[in-house]
Structure formats: structure tokens, C-alpha cells
Design a protein around this motif. Structure first.
Motif, PDB file in Angstrom:
ATOM      1  N   LEU A 178      30.118   4.864  78.143  1.00 58.36           N
ATOM      2  CA  LEU A 178      29.091   5.849  78.469  1.00 58.36           C
ATOM      3  C   LEU A 178      27.701   5.226  78.363  1.00 58.36           C
ATOM      4  O   LEU A 178      27.405   4.502  77.414  1.00 58.36           O
ATOM      5  N   THR A 179      26.859   5.540  79.344  1.00 57.88           N
ATOM      6  CA  THR A 179      25.495   5.015  79.358  1.00 57.88           C
ATOM      7  C   THR A 179      24.474   6.120  79.159  1.00 57.88           C
ATOM      8  O   THR A 179      23.640   6.065  78.250  1.00 57.88           O
ATOM      9  N   ASN A 180      24.526   7.127  79.995  1.00 56.09           N
ATOM     10  CA  ASN A 180      23.569   8.231  79.928  1.00 56.09           C
ATOM     11  C   ASN A 180      24.159   9.494  79.326  1.00 56.09           C
ATOM     12  O   ASN A 180      23.441  10.297  78.727  1.00 56.09           O
ATOM     13  N   THR A 181      25.445   9.698  79.511  1.00 54.68           N
ATOM     14  CA  THR A 181      26.108  10.868  78.936  1.00 54.68           C
ATOM     15  C   THR A 181      26.232  10.696  77.429  1.00 54.68           C
ATOM     16  O   THR A 181      26.629   9.637  76.942  1.00 54.68           O
ATOM     17  N   ARG A 182      25.901  11.758  76.688  1.00 56.11           N
ATOM     18  CA  ARG A 182      25.929  11.704  75.219  1.00 56.11           C
ATOM     19  C   ARG A 182      27.321  12.033  74.714  1.00 56.11           C
ATOM     20  O   ARG A 182      27.971  12.961  75.212  1.00 56.11           O
ATOM     21  N   LEU A 183      27.783  11.278  73.733  1.00 58.23           N
ATOM     22  CA  LEU A 183      29.113  11.490  73.168  1.00 58.23           C
ATOM     23  C   LEU A 183      29.043  12.368  71.933  1.00 58.23           C
ATOM     24  O   LEU A 183      28.423  12.010  70.928  1.00 58.23           O
ATOM     25  N   PHE A 184      29.661  13.548  72.013  1.00 58.05           N
ATOM     26  CA  PHE A 184      29.833  14.436  70.867  1.00 58.05           C
ATOM     27  C   PHE A 184      31.223  14.195  70.285  1.00 58.05           C
ATOM     28  O   PHE A 184      32.188  14.015  71.026  1.00 58.05           O
ATOM     29  N   TYR A 185      31.304  14.222  68.952  1.00 57.69           N
ATOM     30  CA  TYR A 185      32.613  14.185  68.288  1.00 57.69           C
ATOM     31  C   TYR A 185      32.747  15.395  67.380  1.00 57.69           C
ATOM     32  O   TYR A 185      31.851  15.700  66.589  1.00 57.69           O
ATOM     33  N   GLY A 186      33.895  16.059  67.445  1.00 59.90           N
ATOM     34  CA  GLY A 186      34.195  17.157  66.542  1.00 59.90           C
ATOM     35  C   GLY A 186      35.655  17.132  66.136  1.00 59.90           C
ATOM     36  O   GLY A 186      36.536  16.823  66.950  1.00 59.90           O
ATOM     37  N   GLY A 187      35.910  17.462  64.855  1.00 54.93           N
ATOM     38  CA  GLY A 187      37.295  17.557  64.416  1.00 54.93           C
ATOM     39  C   GLY A 187      37.555  16.954  63.051  1.00 54.93           C
ATOM     40  O   GLY A 187      37.442  15.741  62.872  1.00 54.93           O
TER      41      GLY A 187
END
Length: 230
Positions: A178-187
Motif C-alpha cells: 500500500l502506498t496511498n491507502t491507509r491500513l487499519f488493523y482491528g481485532g
């Protein structure tokens, strides 16, 4: 947009009880935002009640929309999830189309934030509800991440393990492409160590269930995440 700068977010479920004192501690913890959302038992009255209570504080608040009937004015942002690994188009685009047909003439499009979900816990409620294909390889997760960024141009790709702690290697595989898309993590984040580990990979960490299980530990994740620079 300010949500692209968030590092730590607390997710509150309108269907779960939280005392005024606990809510105060959450909202004044230093977290970057409160995300209101859940899978089942959500009603408009519950959403409104939680919104009014959170609005006493300065923290930004966003609604993650799981049902058209529960949409209310008054939030800073409205997160629109598309479950990219669902086997049913209902959860990818059909519900979104219905919402646009009903509210499209009145929406403030700047407040809407589309997010591409990739659900990886086969036993969670949301996986069953959306009929998500969760048995994905790293190559599959990479493909979904690229789909989110390069095909759908989504600002957020959300790796969701919902209730269990995820595989850091899977999260890292997504982050690396990923370059521009932000990575969310949940769990399943239940400790400072887990929050720290995932904060070294993902752009934004979501802490939810642990608020209701161990508030003190959940609050400690804020400073742990903020100490990590990507």
C-alpha cells in the motif's frame, strides 16, 4: 483529511453498556478518535444515546454504518464499509447503492469515508453475516489490498480479525503493497505488547472489545501506539 492522521482509535459498540466514568476515561485518553459501530443489536436510539454522551468531549467521533436505519446527523465522519472478501455483492456494493438512492441528494460527501474490509477470522459474527471468504493466503490479502488502492481507490484498507489477535505477517503483507491507502488493523488487541506490535506495521490501530473487558489495559494502548513512529 484528519482521519488519515489517526494512529489510535477506540471503537465503541452502541449495543454494549459503558458507564459515564468509563466513557470519560476513554474519550479523554488521548486516542485520536472514537468509532461507533457494531454487528448486531444496533438501533438508532442506541446510536443517538452514545453520540450525545461522546459529544461532551472534544475527541472526533465517526459512525461506521452497518444499517441505514441507524444513520444519524451529528458525527464528524461516516465510515462506509465494503467487505471485499464477501462472497455476496450485498456487502460489497448493494447496501451502499440503497443508501445512496435514499440519501444521495442530502449527503455531505466530504464526511463519507469508504473503507475496504478484509475479514480474516472465520468464527466472528461479521464473517458469518457477510459470508466472507476468510481462508486467505498472504497472496490473497495482497491482492485485496491492491484492489482497495489501485482499482477502487479507497482511502482505507481494514484488516479485521474481530475478536482474536491477528497474524502480523498477514497485516505486514498488506502494508508492504500500500502506498496511498491507509491500513487499519482491528481485532483482539488485549495488551500493550500486542498494540505495539501491530502499531509497528499498520497505520491505524483499532481497540474495541477490550474496553469492556479490561478498561485499564485498553487505555494503556493509547500511549503505547503513540510512541511508535512509522
Amino acid at each position: 483529511m484528519e482521519y488519515l492522521e489517526w494512529r489510535h482509535v477506540f471503537k465503541l459498540d452502541p449495543a454494549k453498556e459503558i458507564s459515564d466514568e468509563a466513557l470519560k476515561r476513554v474519550c479523554e485518553s488521548g486516542t485520536d478518535a472514537i468509532l461507533v459501530g457494531g454487528t448486531d443489536g444496533i438501533t438508532l436510539d442506541l446510536v443517538l444515546d452514545l453520540l450525545v454522551r461522546v459529544r461532551r468531549y472534544k475527541v472526533p467521533v465517526a459512525l461506521e454504518i452497518s444499517s441505514i436505519e441507524c444513520v444519524s446527523p451529528g458525527f464528524d465522519f461516516y465510515f462506509i464499509p465494503s467487505v471485499l472478501n464477501s462472497t455476496q455483492t450485498t456487502w460489497v456494493k448493494d447496501l451502499q447503492i440503497e443508501a445512496i438512492k435514499e440519501f444521495g441528494d442530502f449527503l455531505n460527501w466530504d464526511e463519507l469515508v469508504p473503507e475496504g474490509y478484509c475479514i480474516l477470522n472465520p468464527d466472528c459474527k461479521v464473517a458469518h453475516l457477510t459470508e466472507a471468504k476468510t481462508s486467505l493466503s498472504e497472496e490473497d490479502v495482497i491482492a485485496h489490498a491492491r484492489l482497495a488502492e489501485y482499482i477502487f481507490k479507497l482511502p482505507i484498507f481494514y484488516v479485521e480479525y474481530s475478536g482474536v489477535y491477528g497474524n502480523p505477517n498477514m497485516v505486514r503483507a498488506a502494508k508492504n503493497v500500500l502506498t496511498n491507502t491507509r491500513l487499519f488493523y482491528g481485532g483482539g488487541i488485549t495488551s500493550v505488547d500486542q498494540a505495539t506490535e501491530m502499531a509497528k506495521i499498520a497505520d491505524t490501530i483499532i481497540v474495541g472489545n477490550h474496553i469492556y473487558n479490561n478498561l485499564h489495559e485498553a487505555l494503556e494502548t493509547v500511549s503505547a501506539v503513540k510512541r511508535i513512529s512509522l
